[in-house]
Write an enzyme that holds these catalytic residues in place. Structure first.
Site, PDB file in Angstrom:
ATOM      1  N   SER A   1     -22.276  -9.842  60.659  1.00 57.77           N
ATOM      2  CA  SER A   1     -22.536 -10.783  59.593  1.00 57.77           C
ATOM      3  C   SER A   1     -23.178 -12.014  60.289  1.00 57.77           C
ATOM      4  CB  SER A   1     -21.530 -10.915  58.316  1.00 57.77           C
ATOM      5  OG  SER A   1     -21.657 -12.096  57.705  1.00 57.77           O
TER       6      SER A   1
ATOM      7  N   LYS B   1     -36.900 -17.318  55.359  1.00 63.05           N
ATOM      8  CA  LYS B   1     -35.548 -17.948  54.644  1.00 63.05           C
ATOM      9  C   LYS B   1     -34.557 -18.093  55.517  1.00 63.05           C
ATOM     10  CE  LYS B   1     -33.939 -15.166  51.263  1.00 63.05           C
ATOM     11  NZ  LYS B   1     -32.197 -15.190  50.991  1.00 63.05           N
TER      12      LYS B   1
ATOM     13  N   ARG C   1     -19.864 -12.326  44.619  1.00 61.31           N
ATOM     14  CA  ARG C   1     -19.525 -11.668  45.931  1.00 61.31           C
ATOM     15  C   ARG C   1     -18.532 -12.580  46.561  1.00 61.31           C
ATOM     16  NH1 ARG C   1     -25.692 -12.842  48.237  1.00 61.31           N
ATOM     17  NH2 ARG C   1     -24.738 -11.574  49.900  1.00 61.31           N
TER      18      ARG C   1
ATOM     19  N   ASP D   1     -31.347  -6.156  55.127  1.00 62.04           N
ATOM     20  CA  ASP D   1     -31.886  -6.660  53.700  1.00 62.04           C
ATOM     21  C   ASP D   1     -33.254  -5.702  53.535  1.00 62.04           C
ATOM     22  OD1 ASP D   1     -30.102  -8.751  52.903  1.00 62.04           O
ATOM     23  OD2 ASP D   1     -31.419 -10.052  54.530  1.00 62.04           O
TER      24      ASP D   1
ATOM     25  N   ARG E   1     -31.532 -22.866  57.786  1.00 68.75           N
ATOM     26  CA  ARG E   1     -30.768 -23.514  58.701  1.00 68.75           C
ATOM     27  C   ARG E   1     -31.584 -24.766  59.253  1.00 68.75           C
ATOM     28  NH1 ARG E   1     -29.888 -18.310  58.707  1.00 68.75           N
ATOM     29  NH2 ARG E   1     -28.027 -17.367  59.586  1.00 68.75           N
TER      30      ARG E   1
ATOM     31  N   LYS F   1     -23.734  -7.058  48.745  1.00 70.48           N
ATOM     32  CA  LYS F   1     -24.895  -8.005  48.869  1.00 70.48           C
ATOM     33  C   LYS F   1     -25.097  -8.653  47.355  1.00 70.48           C
ATOM     34  CE  LYS F   1     -27.079  -8.042  52.871  1.00 70.48           C
ATOM     35  NZ  LYS F   1     -26.998  -9.615  53.726  1.00 70.48           N
TER      36      LYS F   1
ATOM     37  N   GLN G   1     -24.105 -14.262  58.526  1.00 69.16           N
ATOM     38  CA  GLN G   1     -23.591 -15.592  57.640  1.00 69.16           C
ATOM     39  C   GLN G   1     -22.332 -15.854  58.279  1.00 69.16           C
ATOM     40  OE1 GLN G   1     -23.943 -14.098  53.623  1.00 69.16           O
ATOM     41  NE2 GLN G   1     -25.983 -13.871  53.695  1.00 69.16           N
TER      42      GLN G   1
ATOM     43  N   ARG H   1     -26.484  -2.804  46.597  1.00 72.21           N
ATOM     44  CA  ARG H   1     -27.782  -2.314  46.842  1.00 72.21           C
ATOM     45  C   ARG H   1     -27.828  -0.778  46.871  1.00 72.21           C
ATOM     46  NH1 ARG H   1     -29.961  -7.506  50.308  1.00 72.21           N
ATOM     47  NH2 ARG H   1     -30.703  -8.728  48.744  1.00 72.21           N
TER      48      ARG H   1
ATOM     49  N   ARG I   1     -34.363  -8.328  45.927  1.00 74.59           N
ATOM     50  CA  ARG I   1     -35.145  -7.251  46.856  1.00 74.59           C
ATOM     51  C   ARG I   1     -34.992  -6.035  46.187  1.00 74.59           C
ATOM     52  NH1 ARG I   1     -35.764  -9.932  51.390  1.00 74.59           N
ATOM     53  NH2 ARG I   1     -34.198 -11.607  52.068  1.00 74.59           N
TER      54      ARG I   1
END
Length: 450
Positions: free
Chosen positions: A174, A28, A129, A327, A33, A354, A176, A358, A403
């Site tokens: 992170s 993913k 988020r 994850d 990207r 997340k 991201q 989680r 997930r």
């Protein structure tokens, strides 16, 4: 209720051995990207093995909205005719990123240094988020952001007309955030520098180099220092997307806790910044081997063979490993419930922001299934008593988190009583073939009338 439609209740029932080959979808992270960098290159980028889950499809739609020509040729084969660095057009409509935190944060960074305005939204989960972790650093380039209280979507980004390069220390591990800053830096003059105190997945750095950007990475006393020279002409690439280690985690973990199982998961990307789960499982005593190790597209790849492992022990997971498996902690907790002893997971506060909290989601569901779980702000522990000892029998909430839903479906394969989730719909965001793949191995994961 699923952000993508009517809730889809699902139930996993204890089954016999899992056997066979699990062809999991494309990675993913690399899929996102590939589309974004292809849209910023000049010419045609060809992609094979693209993950065609909802998250990635939403990113493809976004790249079209910014002016790139993105074509689906079927079977995971896509082409992207890019508009060049700084060539994004202003989209006509709101960009809906669905459930994808990766998609929205990377795209925000990508457009932040172009003189255009775009509004972003997502499903109910994504709109909760935190986005300040991206809007704060892109403001340093000169971009402006206006969103809901707490830095939440929907949010409008006004790109910088005259961006400046930045030097930014990422405050939390992170990939991201790091990637958003690097992508913003592509259209800023001079050198943008990103410093991360703890290494995170490095697909962005590897792929930027592959597309022809001038980028260097150096380990220093200050941390990992990434220096990017802005305004390159990115060259189109041919990309073969490796299979996703985060998706592979589910059939691998299911095989480890189900008596008699022997499952081969071919072609899995084993980038060191992504393979923490597999190292941890082997530390616990898992019968997990790497076969046919090789390199594809600059990424290490291997076939994983997972066999039932009745003697796994709980361990203290090294905190420095968290970024390479963030994850995978939900499904690791399922394995921990079937190991013997306490598995301690520390410095994992990122799990609380997340797609869902989680830690809370897994702790609540595991407790309902008879597992002893303790947790704090940035840690949790699971106590197991060996395979086949978890009672099960609960209906667990997925909290719109793919997930979480898949982790509880893996749990139900090995419990005394079936385990259900209130909504398995979000699974389609990252692993659209999860149900038939697990069925092909011998698992019983079924949708129930809601």
């Amino acid at each position: 209720m699923s952000g993508h439609g009517t809730p889809i209740p699902m139930t996993s029932t204890p089954c016999g051995p899992l056997t066979g080959v699990a062809d999991v979808p494309g990675d993913k992270s690399i899929s996102h990207r590939s589309l974004i960098l292809g849209a910023m290159a000049v010419g045609e980028t060809r992609i094979t093995g693209l993950l065609e889950g909802e998250d990635v499809i939403d990113t493809a739609k976004a790249m079209r909205a910014f002016g790139a020509e993105v074509t689906d040729h079927g079977g995971g084969n896509w082409t992207v005719n890019g508009v060049g660095v700084g060539g994004f057009a202003e989209p006509d409509n709101v960009i809906d990123c669905g459930n994808s935190g990766t998609g929205v944060r990377l795209i925000m960074g990508t457009m932040a240094t172009s003189p255009i305005t775009a509004t972003f939204t997502g499903d109910a989960s994504l709109n909760k988020r935190p986005m300040a972790r991206v809007t704060d650093p892109i403001a340093l380039f000169g971009a402006q952001a206006v969103g809901r209280s707490g830095g939440r979507l929907p949010m409008t980004i006004v790109g910088a007309a005259n961006p400046v390069p930045v030097r930014y220390v990422v405050p939390m591990p992170s990939a991201q955030v790091k990637s958003a800053v690097l992508l913003a830096g592509l259209n800023a003059p001079g050198q943008t520098v990103v410093i991360e105190k703890e290494a995170t997945r490095d697909h962005t750095e590897r792929m930027l180099e592959g597309f022809g950007a001038e980028i260097s990475v150096e380990d220093t006393d200050e941390g990992r220092v990434i220096t990017l020279t802005g305004r390159p002409e990115l060259k189109p690439q041919t990309i073969a997307v490796p299979r996703d280690p985060s998706s592979a985690a589910f059939p691998v973990c299911a095989a480890l806790i189900t008596p008699g199982s022997d499952v081969l998961v071919p072609g899995i990307g084993l980038n060191p910044t992504r393979a923490g789960l597999f190292t941890t499982l082997r530390d616990m005593g898992a019968d997990l081997t790497y076969e046919n190790e090789r390199e594809e597209g600059g990424e290490p790849v291997a076939d994983l063979r997972a066999r039932f492992s009745p003697n796994m022990k709980g361990i203290d997971v090294p905190p420095e490993r968290a970024a390479s498996m963030i994850d995978e902690y939900p499904v690791l907790s399922v394995v921990a419930a079937n190991a013997t002893g306490v598995t301690m997971m520390r410095e994992v506060k990122e799990l609380r922001v997340k797609e869902s909290d989680r830690i809370d989601a897994m702790a609540t569901g595991l407790r309902a299934c008879g597992v002893a779980v303790e947790d704090g702000p940035d840690w949790w522990s699971v106590t197991g008593h060996g395979p086949g000892t978890v009672t099960g029998g609960a209906i667990c909430e997925s909290h719109l988190d793919h997930r979480i839903a898949m982790s509880f479906m893996v749990l139900g394969i090995s419990t005394k009583q079936p385990v259900s989730v209130d909504d398995g719909g979000p699974i389609a965001t990252s692993f659209p073939i999860f149900e038939p793949l697990m069925a092909s191995l011998g698992a019983s994961v079924e949708r129930k009338a809601g």
